[in-house]
Design an enzyme around this catalytic site. Structure first.
Site, PDB file in Angstrom:
ATOM      1  N   ASP A  80       0.716  -0.862   0.672  1.00 52.86           N
ATOM      2  CA  ASP A  80      -0.323   0.100  -0.448  1.00 52.86           C
ATOM      3  C   ASP A  80       0.910   1.330  -0.328  1.00 52.86           C
ATOM      4  OD1 ASP A  80      -3.317   0.470   0.399  1.00 52.86           O
ATOM      5  OD2 ASP A  80      -2.119   1.992   1.587  1.00 52.86           O
ATOM      6  N   ASP A  82      -8.003  -8.512  -4.056  1.00 59.26           N
ATOM      7  CA  ASP A  82      -7.640  -6.537  -3.762  1.00 59.26           C
ATOM      8  C   ASP A  82      -8.149  -6.379  -4.855  1.00 59.26           C
ATOM      9  OD1 ASP A  82      -7.300  -4.011  -3.536  1.00 59.26           O
ATOM     10  OD2 ASP A  82      -4.964  -4.613  -3.018  1.00 59.26           O
ATOM     11  N   HIS A 137      -6.298  -6.853   0.571  1.00 58.07           N
ATOM     12  CA  HIS A 137      -5.581  -5.976   0.413  1.00 58.07           C
ATOM     13  C   HIS A 137      -4.481  -5.900   1.119  1.00 58.07           C
ATOM     14  CE1 HIS A 137      -3.843  -1.962  -0.877  1.00 58.07           C
ATOM     15  NE2 HIS A 137      -4.209  -1.616   0.623  1.00 58.07           N
TER      16      HIS A 137
END
Length: 304
Positions: free
Chosen positions: A123, A249, A279
């Site tokens: 991320d 995700d 995710h």
């Protein structure tokens, strides 16, 4: 603007997270200072691996991977980004910028682990970490990336636009629930509470609300020029570069191929899309991610 500090009582009895606290002083800019917290696990003279979290998590996200990595011979360093975890939190959303996050994380790295290191990023940990790799490739020995990218404008997906608007305006911005919804395996009540711990009130969520709007996914946004420049070094990165992305995700799950196609060190690596993996891949598939990092470091000759 106020600089909020963490309430130790909210972090008592965290499941599988009994690491000693470590702190580094950070120049926030505009004459302000604060502290960044980080985990430092494993022998101090072992090969270091940097574990960069993203939005809206903190170093607690790595609690399942760290034991595997330490057992393999790593020294694990997992900072809490400013505005997250136990680190200090400016309460003004407008104070957070992409460049400031880069500056704060580089300050931490220069102070704590200036020598070459391996990197695992996910991320926003990748938006920061991959840019750092591109800007200073000589300081990284190898990389494993999960559910992340280094954007340079374009057209954002509907899923990302929905997430950005939710983070900006939703009155129901409960961090633990967000982690629960963005994983493919269930979290316990204690784990959900651990993700809520850094955010006792609305003011403490300024950094978490700010992050989605800082992703330079549309032309003209701040960070695009810097990321384009960083891509020159990242694309030429010749050391082992592995991608392990979660199939479940909806926002970043399909972005691994762009990294694989452009980065020299990604050639002929055992890239994979992980099943039953959302995710926050560190929650769903920690053993596989840790082993990928271990194998990549061994291929690089960085880990015995």
């Amino acid at each position: 603007m106020k600089i909020l500090t963490y309430d130790a009582a909210r972090f008592a009895d965290l499941p599988d997270y009994d690491y000693a606290e470590n702190w580094t002083e950070i120049d926030f800019g505009d004459g302000l200072e604060g502290r960044m917290h980080y985990v430092d696990a494993g022998p101090k003279d072992a090969p270091p691996v940097l574990l960069f979290h993203g939005e809206p998590s903190w170093s607690f996200l790595y609690r399942k991977m760290i034991p595997h990595l330490v057992d393999a011979g790593f020294r694990c360093l997992a900072p809490d980004l400013i505005g997250f975890g136990k680190s200090d939190k400016p309460d003004d959303i407008a104070f957070y910028t992409y460049d400031r996050h880069i500056s704060w994380l580089k300050q931490w790295r220069d102070a704590v682990v200036p020598q070459p290191a391996a990197l695992f990023c996910q991320d926003w940990g990748g938006l920061l970490g991959l840019r750092m790799v591109g800007e200073e490739p000589e300081r990284f020995t190898c990389v494993t990336a999960s559910n992340t990218f280094l954007p340079v404008g374009g057209t954002p997906s509907p899923a990302f636009l929905a997430w950005r608007e939710f983070a900006k305006s939703s009155p129901d911005f409960k961090i633990g629930d967000l982690l629960q919804r963005a994983t493919a395996t269930p979290r316990t009540d204690a784990e959900i509470a651990a993700y809520d711990a850094p955010f006792p009130d609305e003011a403490s969520k300024a950094g978490a609300r700010a992050f989605p709007a800082l992703v330079p996914v549309e032309d003209g946004m701040d960070g695009i020029a810097q990321n384009k420049a960083a891509w020159q070094g990242l694309a030429a990165f010749e050391k082992p570069f592995l991608t392990l992305f979660g199939e479940d995700d909806p926002v970043t799950g399909g972005l691994s191929q762009h990294l694989i196609d452009r980065i020299v060190g990604a050639k002929d690596m055992p890239h994979a899309m992980l099943e039953t993996c959302g995710h926050f891949s560190q929650e769903d598939r920690p053993a596989e991610l840790a082993q990928g990092m271990i194998d990549t470091a061994r291929k690089a000759g960085f880990l015995a």
